[in-house]
Design a protein around this motif. Structure first.
Motif, PDB file in Angstrom:
ATOM      1  N   LYS A  49     -11.244  83.530 -75.343  1.00 15.59           N
ATOM      2  CA  LYS A  49     -10.968  82.809 -74.101  1.00 15.59           C
ATOM      3  C   LYS A  49     -11.571  83.487 -72.873  1.00 15.59           C
ATOM      4  CE  LYS A  49      -8.276  79.895 -76.238  1.00 15.59           C
ATOM      5  NZ  LYS A  49      -8.582  78.533 -76.448  1.00 15.59           N
ATOM      6  N   SER A  51     -14.135  83.590 -69.720  1.00 14.87           N
ATOM      7  CA  SER A  51     -14.810  82.638 -68.853  1.00 14.87           C
ATOM      8  C   SER A  51     -16.301  82.966 -68.801  1.00 14.87           C
ATOM      9  CB  SER A  51     -14.214  82.700 -67.448  1.00 14.87           C
ATOM     10  OG  SER A  51     -14.531  83.943 -66.853  1.00 14.87           O
ATOM     11  N   LYS A  81     -17.343  72.002 -69.083  1.00 11.98           N
ATOM     12  CA  LYS A  81     -15.873  72.058 -69.145  1.00 11.98           C
ATOM     13  C   LYS A  81     -15.314  72.951 -68.048  1.00 11.98           C
ATOM     14  CE  LYS A  81     -12.199  73.760 -72.057  1.00 11.98           C
ATOM     15  NZ  LYS A  81     -11.975  74.924 -72.875  1.00 11.98           N
ATOM     16  N   GLU A  82     -15.902  74.123 -67.859  1.00  8.76           N
ATOM     17  CA  GLU A  82     -15.407  75.024 -66.814  1.00  8.76           C
ATOM     18  C   GLU A  82     -15.645  74.445 -65.426  1.00  8.76           C
ATOM     19  OE1 GLU A  82     -16.124  79.168 -66.838  1.00  8.76           O
ATOM     20  OE2 GLU A  82     -15.473  79.391 -68.909  1.00  8.76           O
ATOM     21  N   ARG A  84     -15.574  71.263 -64.651  1.00 11.00           N
ATOM     22  CA  ARG A  84     -14.565  70.222 -64.454  1.00 11.00           C
ATOM     23  C   ARG A  84     -13.186  70.799 -64.182  1.00 11.00           C
ATOM     24  NH1 ARG A  84     -16.364  66.183 -69.296  1.00 11.00           N
ATOM     25  NH2 ARG A  84     -18.196  65.342 -68.252  1.00 11.00           N
ATOM     26  N   GLU A  85     -12.883  71.943 -64.794  1.00 12.24           N
ATOM     27  CA  GLU A  85     -11.571  72.550 -64.636  1.00 12.24           C
ATOM     28  C   GLU A  85     -11.395  73.248 -63.293  1.00 12.24           C
ATOM     29  OE1 GLU A  85     -11.163  75.116 -68.009  1.00 12.24           O
ATOM     30  OE2 GLU A  85     -10.717  73.468 -69.375  1.00 12.24           O
ATOM     31  N   THR A  86     -12.497  73.485 -62.594  1.00 11.90           N
ATOM     32  CA  THR A  86     -12.416  74.120 -61.290  1.00 11.90           C
ATOM     33  C   THR A  86     -11.820  73.139 -60.291  1.00 11.90           C
ATOM     34  OG1 THR A  86     -14.394  75.391 -61.803  1.00 11.90           O
ATOM     35  CG2 THR A  86     -13.746  75.291 -59.496  1.00 11.90           C
ATOM     36  N   ARG A  87     -10.817  73.570 -59.588  1.00 12.30           N
ATOM     37  CA  ARG A  87     -10.146  72.701 -58.620  1.00 12.30           C
ATOM     38  C   ARG A  87     -11.063  72.427 -57.436  1.00 12.30           C
ATOM     39  NH1 ARG A  87      -4.226  75.529 -58.479  1.00 12.30           N
ATOM     40  NH2 ARG A  87      -3.681  75.006 -60.614  1.00 12.30           N
ATOM     41  N   GLN A  92     -16.938  77.552 -57.631  1.00 12.56           N
ATOM     42  CA  GLN A  92     -17.244  77.666 -59.056  1.00 12.56           C
ATOM     43  C   GLN A  92     -17.905  78.998 -59.308  1.00 12.56           C
ATOM     44  OE1 GLN A  92     -19.627  74.453 -60.470  1.00 12.56           O
ATOM     45  NE2 GLN A  92     -18.109  72.910 -59.981  1.00 12.56           N
TER      46      GLN A  92
END
Length: 93
Positions: A49, A51, A81-82, A84-87, A92
């Motif tokens: 897991k 990043s 994917k990462e 998209r997961e960033t608010r 980023q």
């Protein structure tokens, strides 16, 4: 007196591969199997897991250490994917 010869020992280049999953390890195993003239030792150390930023820092650290070259193999879907997961409003990596 006899002059001593300096024997130069050529070290073979060492490469590090940083991957983000089991599929990439399989790619390297198939490379080793199909390209027999390559002398490869594969020591799978899959980061759990991690990043993209953590993997990048690992690549930088390995490049500064004993390895001749460092290859970073990552799937594009991991990057997407990462991202998209960033608010929203957050930077980023």
């Amino acid at each position: 007196m006899r002059q001593s010869r300096k024997i130069r020992i050529q070290s073979s280049p060492t490469f590090a591969f940083v991957v983000d999953g089991e599929t990439e390890i399989w790619y390297l195993q198939m490379l080793k199997r199909n390209e027999r003239q390559l002398r490869l030792n594969i020591k799978p150390e899959i980061p759990n897991k991690k990043s993209i930023q953590d993997q990048f820092e690992l690549v930088e650290n390995l490049a500064e250490s004993e390895y001749s070259k460092v290859f970073w193999i990552i799937d594009l879907d991991t990057i997407i994917k990462e991202s998209r997961e960033t608010r929203k409003g957050k930077k980023q990596r």
